[in-house]
Design an enzyme around this catalytic site. Structure first.
Site, PDB file in Angstrom:
ATOM      1  N   HIS A 195       0.852  -1.194   0.000  1.00 32.83           N
ATOM      2  CA  HIS A 195       0.000   0.000   0.000  1.00 32.83           C
ATOM      3  C   HIS A 195       0.885   1.239   0.000  1.00 32.83           C
ATOM      4  O   HIS A 195       1.952   1.247   0.611  1.00 32.83           O
ATOM      5  CB  HIS A 195      -0.896   0.022   1.245  1.00 32.83           C
ATOM      6  CG  HIS A 195      -2.060   0.933   1.102  1.00 32.83           C
ATOM      7  ND1 HIS A 195      -1.977   2.276   1.342  1.00 32.83           N
ATOM      8  CD2 HIS A 195      -3.329   0.694   0.709  1.00 32.83           C
ATOM      9  CE1 HIS A 195      -3.161   2.836   1.096  1.00 32.83           C
ATOM     10  NE2 HIS A 195      -3.986   1.895   0.719  1.00 32.83           N
ATOM     11  N   ASP A 207      -7.958  -5.107  -0.277  1.00 30.96           N
ATOM     12  CA  ASP A 207      -8.426  -5.973  -1.371  1.00 30.96           C
ATOM     13  C   ASP A 207      -8.076  -7.438  -1.180  1.00 30.96           C
ATOM     14  O   ASP A 207      -8.532  -8.284  -1.951  1.00 30.96           O
ATOM     15  CB  ASP A 207      -7.827  -5.482  -2.696  1.00 30.96           C
ATOM     16  CG  ASP A 207      -8.392  -4.121  -3.064  1.00 30.96           C
ATOM     17  OD1 ASP A 207      -7.603  -3.193  -3.318  1.00 30.96           O
ATOM     18  OD2 ASP A 207      -9.623  -3.988  -3.052  1.00 30.96           O
TER      19      ASP A 207
HETATM   20  C1  SDX Z   1      -6.134   0.144  -3.073  1.00 36.04           C
HETATM   21  O1  SDX Z   1      -4.146   4.552  -2.057  1.00 36.04           O
HETATM   22  C2  SDX Z   1      -5.192   3.986  -1.490  1.00 36.04           C
HETATM   23  O2  SDX Z   1      -5.643   4.393  -0.436  1.00 36.04           O
HETATM   24  C3  SDX Z   1      -5.803   2.819  -2.257  1.00 36.04           C
HETATM   25  C4  SDX Z   1      -6.851   2.013  -1.527  1.00 36.04           C
HETATM   26  C5  SDX Z   1      -8.119   2.817  -1.294  1.00 36.04           C
HETATM   27  O3  SDX Z   1      -8.853   2.476  -0.341  1.00 36.04           O
HETATM   28  O4  SDX Z   1      -8.420   3.718  -2.120  1.00 36.04           O
HETATM   29  O5  SDX Z   1      -6.347   1.564  -0.283  1.00 36.04           O
HETATM   30  C6  SDX Z   1      -7.283   0.799  -2.352  1.00 36.04           C
HETATM   31  O6  SDX Z   1      -5.869   0.481  -4.194  1.00 36.04           O
HETATM   32  C7  SDX Z   1      -5.279  -0.862  -2.328  1.00 36.04           C
HETATM   33  C8  SDX Z   1      -4.079  -1.391  -3.177  1.00 36.04           C
HETATM   34  C9  SDX Z   1      -4.588  -2.461  -4.148  1.00 36.04           C
HETATM   35  N1  SDX Z   1      -3.501  -2.838  -5.084  1.00 36.04           N
HETATM   36  C10 SDX Z   1      -2.870  -4.027  -4.990  1.00 36.04           C
HETATM   37  O7  SDX Z   1      -3.066  -4.843  -4.105  1.00 36.04           O
HETATM   38  C11 SDX Z   1      -1.878  -4.288  -6.131  1.00 36.04           C
HETATM   39  C12 SDX Z   1      -0.579  -4.850  -5.546  1.00 36.04           C
HETATM   40  N2  SDX Z   1       0.104  -3.791  -4.796  1.00 36.04           N
HETATM   41  C13 SDX Z   1       1.071  -2.994  -5.501  1.00 36.04           C
HETATM   42  O8  SDX Z   1       0.970  -2.887  -6.842  1.00 36.04           O
HETATM   43  C14 SDX Z   1       1.566  -1.779  -4.715  1.00 36.04           C
HETATM   44  O9  SDX Z   1       1.826  -2.204  -3.453  1.00 36.04           O
HETATM   45  C15 SDX Z   1       0.691  -0.546  -4.681  1.00 36.04           C
HETATM   46  C16 SDX Z   1       0.290  -0.111  -6.038  1.00 36.04           C
HETATM   47  C17 SDX Z   1      -0.519  -0.782  -3.852  1.00 36.04           C
HETATM   48  C18 SDX Z   1       1.523   0.558  -4.016  1.00 36.04           C
HETATM   49  O10 SDX Z   1       2.546   0.849  -4.881  1.00 36.04           O
HETATM   50  P1  SDX Z   1       3.671   1.949  -4.499  1.00 36.04           P
HETATM   51  O11 SDX Z   1       3.338   2.659  -3.259  1.00 36.04           O
HETATM   52  O12 SDX Z   1       3.933   2.746  -5.739  1.00 36.04           O
HETATM   53  O13 SDX Z   1       4.899   1.056  -4.144  1.00 36.04           O
HETATM   54  P2  SDX Z   1       5.936   0.505  -5.212  1.00 36.04           P
HETATM   55  O14 SDX Z   1       5.210  -0.071  -6.388  1.00 36.04           O
HETATM   56  O15 SDX Z   1       6.960   1.550  -5.441  1.00 36.04           O
HETATM   57  O16 SDX Z   1       6.582  -0.725  -4.392  1.00 36.04           O
HETATM   58  C19 SDX Z   1       7.643  -0.504  -3.467  1.00 36.04           C
HETATM   59  C20 SDX Z   1       8.456  -1.802  -3.526  1.00 36.04           C
HETATM   60  C21 SDX Z   1       8.890  -2.164  -4.939  1.00 36.04           C
HETATM   61  O17 SDX Z   1      10.061  -2.956  -4.811  1.00 36.04           O
HETATM   62  P3  SDX Z   1      11.526  -2.229  -4.988  1.00 36.04           P
HETATM   63  O18 SDX Z   1      11.466  -1.476  -6.305  1.00 36.04           O
HETATM   64  O19 SDX Z   1      11.651  -1.315  -3.790  1.00 36.04           O
HETATM   65  O20 SDX Z   1      12.504  -3.373  -4.999  1.00 36.04           O
HETATM   66  O21 SDX Z   1       7.622  -2.895  -3.091  1.00 36.04           O
HETATM   67  C22 SDX Z   1       7.440  -3.810  -4.174  1.00 36.04           C
HETATM   68  C23 SDX Z   1       7.789  -3.056  -5.445  1.00 36.04           C
HETATM   69  O22 SDX Z   1       8.256  -3.964  -6.450  1.00 36.04           O
HETATM   70  N3  SDX Z   1       6.039  -4.203  -4.145  1.00 36.04           N
HETATM   71  C24 SDX Z   1       5.583  -5.440  -4.365  1.00 36.04           C
HETATM   72  C25 SDX Z   1       4.190  -5.362  -4.173  1.00 36.04           C
HETATM   73  N4  SDX Z   1       3.853  -4.101  -3.870  1.00 36.04           N
HETATM   74  C26 SDX Z   1       4.988  -3.391  -3.852  1.00 36.04           C
HETATM   75  N5  SDX Z   1       6.220  -6.588  -4.686  1.00 36.04           N
HETATM   76  C27 SDX Z   1       5.430  -7.686  -4.842  1.00 36.04           C
HETATM   77  N6  SDX Z   1       4.083  -7.698  -4.676  1.00 36.04           N
HETATM   78  C28 SDX Z   1       3.431  -6.550  -4.345  1.00 36.04           C
HETATM   79  N7  SDX Z   1       2.108  -6.548  -4.180  1.00 36.04           N
END
Ligand code: SDX
Length: 428
Positions: A307, A364
């Site tokens: 998140h 989710d």
């Molecule tokens: C919602 O913002 C809100 O409030 C949203 C929400 C709401 O109520 O409106 O809470 C609802 O959208 C919840 C999130 C649902 N999405 C997912 O579950 C999809 C999977 N999660 C990711 O795609 C990610 O965690 C996000 C999109 C939710 C957040 O992305 P960020 O903040 O841009 O973080 P990032 O992509 O930069 O990740 C940081 C690191 C990265 O690794 P490094 O580059 O540091 O090595 O964490 C890793 C990412 O690769 N990472 C994951 C991961 N999420 C982040 N690795 C594997 N699996 C994951 N799910």
């Protein structure tokens, strides 16, 4: 004494005011930065950038705190109803008995939609994704209620537009589902409460009696409360930016629905179930899929994890996880993907990659398991998210309008070609 921050650049120093919120959050107000220094800031994804001051929702990502207008999500999920929470978010206080009764009655008399909307619905092939249908039907409200196009009308007229979309969204959502399965639509039953009416419109079949299961209606009420608002997330920011151009409430909400559709945002709840089903089909080897999630060369992500703000457990996920156990137990549903989800969670919570990056289950991760137990099909999960988020979008749009916020128009740093002369076609 108001606090300031200092920016030093090329031997000059610039003082910028610091703003402190009611929960002691602090931010640098950079409103004068460019005019004083020529500098702008750059922050792709706005990870460190506040877009507004808001009094609607407070969340603390480190402590896993979420409050709507100061009330904790735990108390509201346990004691309130979705319509009461909608009133709280939109109007800023818990309604009195008479205010709530009046609000509920106003919504009841607006649940019906114009018959011509069925012609729009019939234009969608039956395999249309319900999110596309939903955003289109919401936009069509601008045609049936042209007075809603002007967001600067009196608060009474704006409130009527708000009541109309709160009342009609469940009808649209249920009709989008019926269109997808090729069944005749059901009309709203105003003798029922909000959640029961929606469930009946969704699942009632011609010539069959449909009795709403109170366990299902209660679970839906809790899920909608938990999704009702979440400060400046992707779809809410979309609603605010679209509304900042003085586009109508319905145009802004329709834009929010489309932003929510993405798998990184509201679309994640469907993606989680699809992921869990794939893991189940693949023999349930969670360690293999965890390795894929950590492999930078593999596009697979553990959906439902991570998140932007929560760097601790998403408080909503904690509540939903418990509700999943309760609902499946009460309904006598044994869903093997729930065990796979719990297994994944345990592995992730003890895995260095996830622990280091503070990746926890988000809202989710477990919600789809409940939706599925309620009989809601996977590609309707994000529609359910939109149904829950609607009062939050409305409240945030209303706050932006009432605060007369400027049109949203970020700056950029240009990294393209410098000036170059045009070359005739024959000479290229
Ligand atoms: C919602 O913002 C809100 O409030 C949203 C929400 C709401 O109520 O409106 O809470 C609802 O959208 C919840 C999130 C649902 N999405 C997912 O579950 C999809 C999977 N999660 C990711 O795609 C990610 O965690 C996000 C999109 C939710 C957040 O992305 P960020 O903040 O841009 O973080 P990032 O992509 O930069 O990740 C940081 C690191 C990265 O690794 P490094 O580059 O540091 O090595 O964490 C890793 C990412 O690769 N990472 C994951 C991961 N999420 C982040 N690795 C594997 N699996 C994951 N799910």
């Amino acid at each position: 004494m108001s606090k300031t921050a200092e920016v030093k650049f090329e031997g000059k120093s610039y003082e910028l005011p610091v703003i402190e919120g009611t929960e002691k959050e602090i931010g640098i107000n950079i409103g004068s930065l460019r005019s004083e220094s020529g500098l702008i800031t750059l922050d792709p994804g706005f990870k460190n950038t506040g877009s507004t001051k808001s009094a609607i929702t407070y969340l603390d990502g480190e402590k896993g705190i979420l409050r709507y207008r100061g009330y904790s999500i735990e108390e509201l999920a346990d004691k309130s109803t979705f319509l009461e929470v909608s009133y709280l978010l939109i109007f800023g206080h818990l309604p009195s008995e008479s205010e709530l009764s009046d609000f509920q009655n106003q919504i009841k008399v607006h649940t019906l939609v114009h018959e011509d909307i069925k012609k729009i619905l019939e234009g969608f092939p039956s395999n249309s994704h319900p999110m596309g249908v939903l955003s289109s039907l919401v936009t069509s409200l601008t045609a049936f209620y042209p007075e809603s196009l002007d967001p600067n009308r009196s608060s009474e007229r704006v409130n009527l537009s708000i009541i109309r979309i709160l009342a009609k969204m469940p009808t649209f959502a249920a009709w989008a589902y019926k269109n997808e399965v090729g069944h005749p639509v059901n009309y709203p039953d105003n003798n029922l409460d909000y959640c029961s009416n929606f469930l009946k419109m969704m699942f009632a079949l011609p010539a069959e009696k449909y009795d709403v299961d109170p366990v299902i209606s209660s679970a839906l009420n809790k899920l909608l409360i938990l999704h009702a608002d979440h400060e400046q997330n992707c779809s809410t920011s979309t609603v605010r930016v679209v509304g900042s151009s003085q586009a109508s409430l319905y145009a802004s909400i329709s834009a929010g629905i489309n932003a929510l559709w993405g798998p990184l945002h509201g679309g994640a709840n469907s993606a989680v179930i699809e992921m869990l089903e794939n893991i189940k089909k693949d023999g349930g080897d969670t360690k293999k899929w965890m390795a894929k999630a950590k492999d930078k060369n593999d596009p697979f992500r553990l959906m439902g994890f991570g998140h932007r703000v929560y760097k601790n457990f998403d408080p909503r996920a904690r509540i939903i996880k418990k509700a999943a156990d309760d609902v499946l137990d009460k309904l006598g549903v044994d869903d093997p993907v729930l065990d796979i989800a719990k297994g994944l969670e345990q592995v992730a919570l003890n895995d260095e990659y996830f622990v280091e990056r503070k990746l926890y289950p988000n809202v989710d991760f477990y919600s789809g398991i409940i939706y599925r137990a309620l009989g809601i099909p996977v590609d309707m999960f994000t529609v359910m998210f939109a149904l829950g988020r609607l009062p939050g979008w409305i409240a945030q749009w209303k706050e932006m309008r009432e605060n007369n916020e400027p049109i949203g128009r970020p700056r950029q740093i240009y990294v393209g070609e410098n000036l170059r002369p045009y070359v005739d076609l024959k000479k290229r």
